[in-house]
Design an enzyme around this catalytic site. Structure first.
Site, PDB file in Angstrom:
ATOM      1  N   HIS A 172      64.953  81.452  32.796  1.00  0.00           N
ATOM      2  CA  HIS A 172      66.427  81.363  32.739  1.00  0.00           C
ATOM      3  C   HIS A 172      67.010  82.758  32.482  1.00  0.00           C
ATOM      4  CE1 HIS A 172      70.347  80.186  31.183  1.00  0.00           C
ATOM      5  NE2 HIS A 172      70.049  78.910  31.080  1.00  0.00           N
ATOM      6  N   GLU A 275      68.820  82.128  37.822  1.00  0.00           N
ATOM      7  CA  GLU A 275      67.607  81.563  37.230  1.00  0.00           C
ATOM      8  C   GLU A 275      66.608  81.112  38.298  1.00  0.00           C
ATOM      9  OE1 GLU A 275      68.951  78.497  34.450  1.00  0.00           O
ATOM     10  OE2 GLU A 275      70.877  79.511  34.367  1.00  0.00           O
TER      11      GLU A 275
HETATM   12  C1  BG6 Z   1      72.228  76.707  32.454  1.00  0.00           C
HETATM   13  C2  BG6 Z   1      72.736  75.328  32.727  1.00  0.00           C
HETATM   14  O1  BG6 Z   1      70.994  76.868  33.080  1.00  0.00           O
HETATM   15  O2  BG6 Z   1      72.047  76.869  31.046  1.00  0.00           O
HETATM   16  C3  BG6 Z   1      74.054  75.142  31.993  1.00  0.00           C
HETATM   17  O3  BG6 Z   1      72.897  75.133  34.131  1.00  0.00           O
HETATM   18  C4  BG6 Z   1      73.873  75.383  30.514  1.00  0.00           C
HETATM   19  O4  BG6 Z   1      74.567  73.820  32.231  1.00  0.00           O
HETATM   20  C5  BG6 Z   1      73.260  76.759  30.318  1.00  0.00           C
HETATM   21  O5  BG6 Z   1      75.126  75.303  29.860  1.00  0.00           O
HETATM   22  C6  BG6 Z   1      72.961  77.112  28.867  1.00  0.00           C
HETATM   23  O6  BG6 Z   1      72.212  76.118  28.270  1.00  0.00           O
HETATM   24  P1  BG6 Z   1      71.877  76.167  26.735  1.00  0.00           P
HETATM   25  O7  BG6 Z   1      71.140  74.897  26.421  1.00  0.00           O
HETATM   26  O8  BG6 Z   1      71.031  77.384  26.515  1.00  0.00           O
HETATM   27  O9  BG6 Z   1      73.202  76.292  26.005  1.00  0.00           O
END
Ligand code: BG6
Length: 307
Positions: A172, A275
């Protein structure tokens, strides 16, 4: 980790003038990697790459100034490892978003000084009583990183159990950019995506992606490389991938940034996530003994261009 354990880790896996384990932010143990081509910091918490910078360049990854660095909590920025599911759990939203390995402590399994002074570090994590409560499968997951002027990351998932399992996941990556109006993301033109900020409606990408509002898109069935062109920094970040059929593009924009405790109110303007993932209909099924490798290769490319 005690001073003795840290010393043992350095004795076993430290590499003179290239790799040292240290007490990082919040006391989380990090591997500090530095060689003539670049540098990176990798936390054992989450198997999380916190930073990467080719020599002479600005940081490539973005890390929030408000991030938690706390056992059991996710780090905001860098490259969280999302696994064995991406986003919400498919049937039980009480389970942690983006799976459970980003908040667990990983072990070091290999380190190596490669030819040309590049540095390799491999971390791993496996099923435990705790993970089996959240996900009833036996697995081994490895993060194999090579640091040079390019950051190569392989997430290697193996089914060590006796029945097949299905998993999604993502590297990510949060990228450091000059400002959102200055960037274009190329490589997704013509791709179908699900728009999470418009009730998951299925749409098709028209031209390069630009960020003008909250953006949360799951591009499906794409193995294409992406390039972030940043005319403010006069650089291009190239993201190539293997074993990945999904690319997710995320920027929370103003309101959502303000609501997140671990995200500075104005920081949405200096980051974008592109990502390397397998999500939604692109999840993977692994037979017993089967292995899948999700790989991303991140590089800074010369600016020759036009945004
Ligand atoms: C992204 C998602 O990959 O990660 C989003 O598509 C999400 O929907 C974001 O808000 C962050 O996620 P997190 O759990 O780290 O707050």
């Amino acid at each position: 980790m005690t001073a003795n354990e840290l010393e043992k880790l350095n004795d076993e896996y430290g590499i003179r003038e290239q790799l040292v384990f240290t007490d990082g932010p919040g006391g989380l143990i990090t591997a500090e990697i530095s060689n003539p081509h670049g540098e990176a910091t990798i936390a054992l918490h989450g198997g999380h790459i916190l930073s990467f910078r080719p020599s002479g360049q600005e940081p490539v990854l973005w890390l929030s100034r408000n991030s938690h660095f706390t056992p059991g909590k996710a780090i905001r920025g860098g490259i969280p490892v999302c696994w064995p599911w991406f986003g919400d759990h498919p049937t039980d939203t009480d389970k942690p978003a983006h799976g459970f390995v980003r908040t667990a402590v990983w072990s070091v399994s290999e380190s190596e000084k490669l030819a040309d002074e590049r540095t390799r570090l491999k971390l791993s994590i496996a099923d435990s009583d705790e993970t089996l409560k959240l996900w009833p499968h036996r697995f081994r997951l490895e993060l194999d990183c090579t640091v040079s002027d390019v950051l190569t990351t392989k997430l290697i998932a193996t089914n060590t159990g006796s029945k097949p399992f299905t998993c999604g996941g993502a590297l990510h990556s949060y990228f450091n950019i000059s400002a959102v109006p200055n960037i274009l993301i190329k490589g997704l033109e013509g791709c179908a995506y699900k728009d999470k900020v418009d009730q998951y409606r299925r749409k098709v990408q028209d031209g390069p992606v630009s960020i003008k509002r909250e953006t949360d898109r799951i591009y499906l069935d794409t193995e294409a490389d992406c390039i972030i062109e940043d005319r403010g920094m006069q650089r291009k970040i190239g993201i190539s991938k293997n074993g990945s059929r999904t690319t997710v593009v995320w920027n929370p924009w103003i309101d959502k940034a303000q609501k997140m405790a671990d995200f500075g109110d104005d920081e949405y303007n200096g980051m974008v996530c592109v990502e390397t993932a397998n999500a939604d209909t692109d999840v993977i099924t692994l037979a017993p003994g089967g292995t899948h490798i999700l790989e991303s290769v991140i590089r800074v490319e010369p600016w020759a261009g036009n945004v």
